[in-house]
Scaffold this active site. Structure first.
Site, PDB file in Angstrom:
ATOM      1  CE  LYS B  81     -27.940 -20.166  38.452  1.00  0.00           C
ATOM      2  NZ  LYS B  81     -27.173 -21.122  39.287  1.00  0.00           N
ATOM      3  CB  SER B 156     -23.672 -20.715  37.580  1.00  0.00           C
ATOM      4  OG  SER B 156     -24.651 -21.275  38.450  1.00  0.00           O
ATOM      5  CB  SER B 180     -24.059 -22.059  41.363  1.00  0.00           C
ATOM      6  OG  SER B 180     -23.118 -22.564  40.447  1.00  0.00           O
TER       7      SER B 180
END
Lengths: 499, 492, 101
Positions: B81, B156, B180
């Site tokens: 990420k 996210s 997330s």
């Protein structure tokens, strides 16, 4: 402003001052507060930085154990209570010298609270209350470019160096100091001086105001007798002990003039100017930033182990004031003599010289006499004059042993300061030892008597004081390397007179 | 075993590499090819580090050729990420304000991935600064859910989850502040685990909310997630909030769970979540999962956590407050974007223009909410009160774990929604994290594991365990997985 | 009653160093109002005697030894800077002289 300022005597006759001091001390740890970057002074710009002290995204702080310990020791030396549990907090405001745009500081949970420091002013002891001692991080340094003065006003751009960012900074805040009247400026100075000496005695900072490792902000207000305290101003940029005193005095006079004219004091930050001794206004506190303090979530609480704190307390050095009093007694000095020792910055030097074997009187003689003179000439601190306490003690031991007389000793000392070696080495190398060969000395004495028959007669006639001229003659032929006392005894003996 | 290397699990791939049946370069190239083939439609990646990945793969192959013993994930590709710093590799956090920034240092997680011999393929898309539940708030375009490209992949960490579901990577790293990792796992039919706060290092994780942010593993199977968790977890002296204790034995727990026996395990269903407006399809899939767990031998009881209903409001005060301070450093002085420096404007103006241009609307909203909540006069009523609620939520968890070994719930109230469905009303987006947020406030671990489908879209089961008992949730998740299997999206 | 006014939003934007547009002010005022009304629910909880939680990890005294670790090179330190001069970070002229410390 063209109004005439009132005289200081008038001001203190009508108003009572309340002062408060906030002092910042840069700790002399090896590394910064929250990262392992070195704290050494004077590196090229941005060479003592890492992701943490640059505030790069993703970086995290880890607190320096030595800085925590140093702060607790300062707190203990100032008679504070040490928090059993406390936290760091973020103080949020935007400024380019602060990499994260918040400062890690302490807010309502400082490490040390509620202490005091006794200071002496005009022989009186004044107890200054200490509100709190807390730990925070220093900012970077900003260079303003393009303006005429190098100051922020008129500059077209600024350049930032983060070498200083993150150096541990201890903030020491006094309680309001009342009832000092006309002495307020001197009390302020005495407090900062004493605080500096205390911190220096702890060995946790070099506390040099001129280098910024000790910085002082002074709060001042005036009120009429019996009335409530007035609005205070905070004077920043006070960078020497003398300035502390001047800043308080000048702000008292300024405030009195405003009040006399029917005005009111604005709560504001003011800047002290070393050159003029005046203060000028900065930001008004009424429009000041809301710092939005909250507990620093990247750090966990501090809970100093009481056993550890007790150990630190037991290991504190004797505090300067008590230490000085003890030395004064031991050395048998009057208050005035002690003051001259203090003024010369010679306490530790004399103490170490005595520890190396010299008598207090001899040690004081060398450090306050010949060495102070040389330090003055060279424009350096006495401690940096080039002689060490052990060398001075050795020099004195040579004098005591009769190997050097006073004049020779001064010559040897010159060699010591010049880096030629130890006193014994210099004495030997330069062949400066007192002539103790009685055969050679007797010949020189006889020569002097023969050359000065008139004086010799006077001495024989009982005027022994006249022997001084003969001593001088002998000293001349021996190039000063004889012991004057021995020479005198020998002269009297050769002339058949009892000394 | 499939011939297509991208369809294999991480455990299988590591086995092939260690036995010399496939080279790390072959494995890596297969995934790079897959990315080339599908990522223009999925948009899981913000940056693909082809050269870096192949170099890392070659190094693994060389170590093997030299006779070195390889770790359990050596040669396995991983997607990271874009919230974690990668030395010399762009790190944007999904924000314009960091466009083009190449950090001078690696995050601890990335360093540990390198040490484990994994191969970093690139950086995955995310909602800007990890604030969002759909990746629609990324400054670089939305990621599409491989199950239905017109739907969101969660957020996210939608990029990491979509990369797994699209077989672009067998492993991925996420970060979980309010869900997330788990919520994208749930809506993409993949496994996402949020470790105990402090169990994985935050050093190099670009902070959103420091007291909540937790990096963690994403995978297609529970065992793979456990292997990744083991590789990245454990104490880090550079993170003051890192717990100085060994990683719970999550790999052994996943293997134990895979036997399908949950005899003696007591699980709690949170009563207060029942009325919280989960979609009927989600509720149905959750009931099926409860039945399955019962059949596997688990005892299921209902427990009450009365303060969970205040978790969402408390979270949306605490997280924005910390974010308002954490994001202050993005000012165009030391790194990233600078806007409006025309030689005339002051620093203050340039900073404000930079932040205005560099941050998206959701980030600005949260910065302002946080600034408000920390202001003097509001602090006690908002931030201070939220911290007290946090204490009460923690007490609810503690009391619940006196009765049961772990708590279960649906991971999210709804399946993947269509792109654009919730962007007009920010608060509607916040509801996606309704069931995941309490765990973040408490600090314990939580995992989402696929438990079924609702109208053809994946539903996740969330398992929440006590702090530092991460192994428990892996055991339960692996047992469920052994019973319901994994879920494969339609071909892209 | 609205929880927050347009003027308050403008003030928050200034405090946060965000040069928001007039149009954004209108949008944000409405959105922040909805959010603040929702989060104000925390006020319903009777929590007068409840201690706040700022950290979920029960750790104290996480300290580092005072030992120097390697720094970045100045090139690395300045690599991301939008502007640099004389090995320093260059910023436009600064208006506000006052700094707290």
């Amino acid at each position: 402003m063209t109004t005439t300022l009132p005289a200081y005597d008038e001001v203190v006759a009508r108003f009572e001052p309340v002062i408060g001091l906030e002092t910042h001390v840069e700790l002399g740890t090896n590394t910064k507060m929250f990262c392992g970057c070195p704290t050494d002074f004077g590196g090229a710009p941005n060479t003592r930085v890492c992701p943490v002290c640059l505030g790069l995204p993703g970086s995290l702080p880890v607190a320096n154990k030595a800085a925590i310990e140093a702060t607790i020791r300062i707190g203990l030396a100032l008679n504070c209570s040490i928090a059993e549990w406390c936290r760091f907090a973020r103080k949020n405001y935007f400024y380019p010298d602060m990499p994260k745009n918040f400062q890690i500081s302490q807010y309502d949970e400082p490490l040390c609270v509620d202490g005091y420091l006794d200071v002496e002013v005009n022989g009186e002891t004044v107890r200054i209350g200490i509100e709190r001692v807390h730990l925070e991080e220093d900012t970077g340094k900003t260079l303003h470019v393009g303006g005429a003065t190098g100051r922020i006003h008129g500059a077209t751009e600024s350049l930032v160096d983060y070498n200083r960012a993150g150096i541990p900074l201890v903030e020491i805040v006094t309680k309001p100091v009342t009832g000092t009247g006309a002495l307020a400026p001197e009390v302020a100075r005495a407090y900062v001086t004493e605080l500096r000496d205390v911190i220096r005695s702890l060995g946790v900072s070099d506390v040099r105001m001129e280098e910024g490792s000790l910085r002082c902000d002074v709060n001042t207000s005036l009120n009429l007798p019996g009335e409530e305290w007035g609005t205070r101003t905070e004077t920043k940029n006070v960078n020497s002990l003398r300035s502390v005193e001047r800043a308080v005095r000048s702000e008292m006079i300024r405030q009195a003039s405003v009040l006399d004219a029917g005005g009111r004091i604005t709560q504001e930050t003011r800047h002290f100017h070393e050159d003029t001794g005046d203060t000028t206004p900065g930001r008004s506190k009424e429009t000041a930033t809301d710092y939005r303090y909250f507990p620093e979530p990247d750090l966990v609480p501090l809970a100093p182990d009481p056993t550890w704190v007790a150990e630190l307390k037991a290991a504190l050095p004797e505090l300067p004031r008590l230490h000085r009093r003890r030395l004064q007694e031991q050395w048998g000095l009057s208050d005035l003599d002690m003051q001259s020792v203090l003024n010369a910055g010679a306490v530790e030097l004399i103490e170490a010289t005595v520890a190396a074997g010299a008598t207090p009187a001899a040690a004081r003689k060398w450090w306050l006499g010949e060495l102070s003179r040389r330090a003055n000439e060279a424009g350096v601190e006495l401690a940096d004059v080039g002689a060490t306490p052990s060398q001075v003690a050795e020099l004195q031991s040579l004098v005591d042993a009769g190997k050097l007389n006073d004049k020779l000793a001064r010559t040897v000392l010159e060699g010591v300061v010049g880096g030629e070696g130890t006193p014994t080495e210099i004495m030997t190398n330069r062949n400066l030892e007192v002539v103790s060969d009685t055969g050679a000395l007797t010949a020189a004495v006889d020569e002097a008597i023969a050359a000065n028959p008139d004086i010799a007669d006077k001495v024989r006639g009982g005027k022994t004081a006249a022997a001084g001229a003969l001593v001088g003659a002998v000293m001349k032929t021996t190039r000063g390397q004889a012991d004057a006392k021995t020479v005198r005894e020998l002269i009297l003996e050769r002339l058949g007179v009892q000394g | 075993m499939s011939n297509d290397l991208t369809r294999l699990t991480a455990a299988e791939l590591a086995g092939l590499v260690s036995k010399g049946e496939a080279s790390a370069v072959e494995v890596t190239q297969a995934h790079l090819d897959r990315i080339t083939a599908v990522d223009d439609r999925v948009h899981a990646f913000l940056h693909v580090d082809t050269a870096g990945a192949l170099a890392a793969a070659r190094a693994v192959d060389e170590r093997r050729a030299a006779g070195e013993k390889l770790g359990p994930l050596a040669g396995v590709p991983v997607a990271v990420k874009d919230v974690l710093t990668t030395k010399g590799v762009p790190t944007t956090v999904g924000s314009k304000i960091l466009e083009g920034w190449r950090p001078p240092y690696d995050s601890t997680i990335v360093q540990r991935l390198r040490d484990a011999g994994t191969v970093m393929l690139g950086k995955t898309n995310m909602d800007e600064f990890a604030m969002g539940s759909s990746t629609e708030y990324s400054a670089y375009g939305t990621t599409h859910n491989p199950w239905d490209l017109s739907r969101i992949p969660g957020g996210s960490g939608g990029g990491s989850a979509a990369a797994l579901a699209a077989y672009e990577a067998p492993l991925a790293i996420g970060s979980d502040t309010g869900g997330s990792i788990r919520q994208p796992g749930a809506v993409t039919g993949t496994v996402g685990a949020k470790p105990t706060y402090g169990g994985t290092s935050r050093y190099g994780l670009v902070a959103f909310s420091s007291s909540l942010d937790t990096p963690g593993p994403c995978a297609r199977t529970v065992l793979d997630a456990a292997l990744l968790h083991e590789a990245i977890g454990g104490h880090d002296p550079r993170d003051s909030t890192s717990i100085p204790a060994p990683v719970p034995d999550v790999v052994a727990a996943a293997k134990l769970g895979a036997t399908g026996d949950l005899t003696g395990v007591k699980l709690g269903v949170v009563r207060e979540f029942a009325g919280e407006g989960a979609e009927p399809g989600v509720t149905a899939a959750f009931r099926d999962a409860v039945d399955t767990l019962t059949k596997l031998g688990a005892e299921i009881v209902e427990v009450s956590c009365p303060h969970f209903k205040y978790a969402l409001p408390a979270y949306y005060l605490i997280a924005p407050s910390e974010c308002s301070s954490n994001l202050a450093r993005f000012d165009g002085v030391r790194f990233g974007l600078r806007v409006g420096d025309d030689g005339n404007r002051s620093l203050e103006e340039v900073m404000s223009l930079t932040r205005e241009a560099g941050f998206g609307p959701e980030v600005k909203r949260r910065i302002m909410i946080g600034t408000y909540a920390l202001s003097s006069g509001y602090y006690d009523a908002y931030y201070g009160q939220a911290q007290k609620v946090r204490t009460l939520i923690t007490r609810d968890f503690t009391a619940a774990f006196e009765q049961v070994d772990a708590l279960i719930s649906p991971t999210t109230p709804f399946v993947a929604f269509p792109i654009g469905a919730r962007t007009s009303d920010p608060y509607q987006m916040y509801l996606a994290d309704l069931f995941t947020i309490p765990t973040n406030l408490y600090g314990g671990p939580g995992i989402s594991v696929p438990c079924g489908l609702s109208e053809g879209l994946p539903v996740g089961l969330q398992i929440m365990a006590p702090t530092m008992a991460d192994d428990r949730m892996y055991r339960v998740a692996a047992a469920l997985e052994s019973a319901v299997g994994t879920f494969t999206p339609p071909a892209l | 009653m609205a929880a927050i006014s347009r003027e308050e939003v403008a003030h928050l934007a200034r405090l946060s160093r965000l040069a928001v547009t007039e149009e954004e002010l209108d949008t944000f005022a409405g959105q922040l109002d909805v959010i603040l009304q929702a989060v104000a629910q925390v006020g319903e909880v009777a929590a007068a005697d409840i201690p706040p939680t700022s950290h979920s990890v029960p750790l104290t005294n996480v300290l580092r030894e005072d030992v120097v670790t390697p720094c970045l090179t100045p090139e690395e330190a300045l690599s991301g800077a939008p502007d640099a001069e004389e090995q320093r970070f260059r910023v436009p002229r600064i208006l506000d002289e006052d700094v707290a410390s």
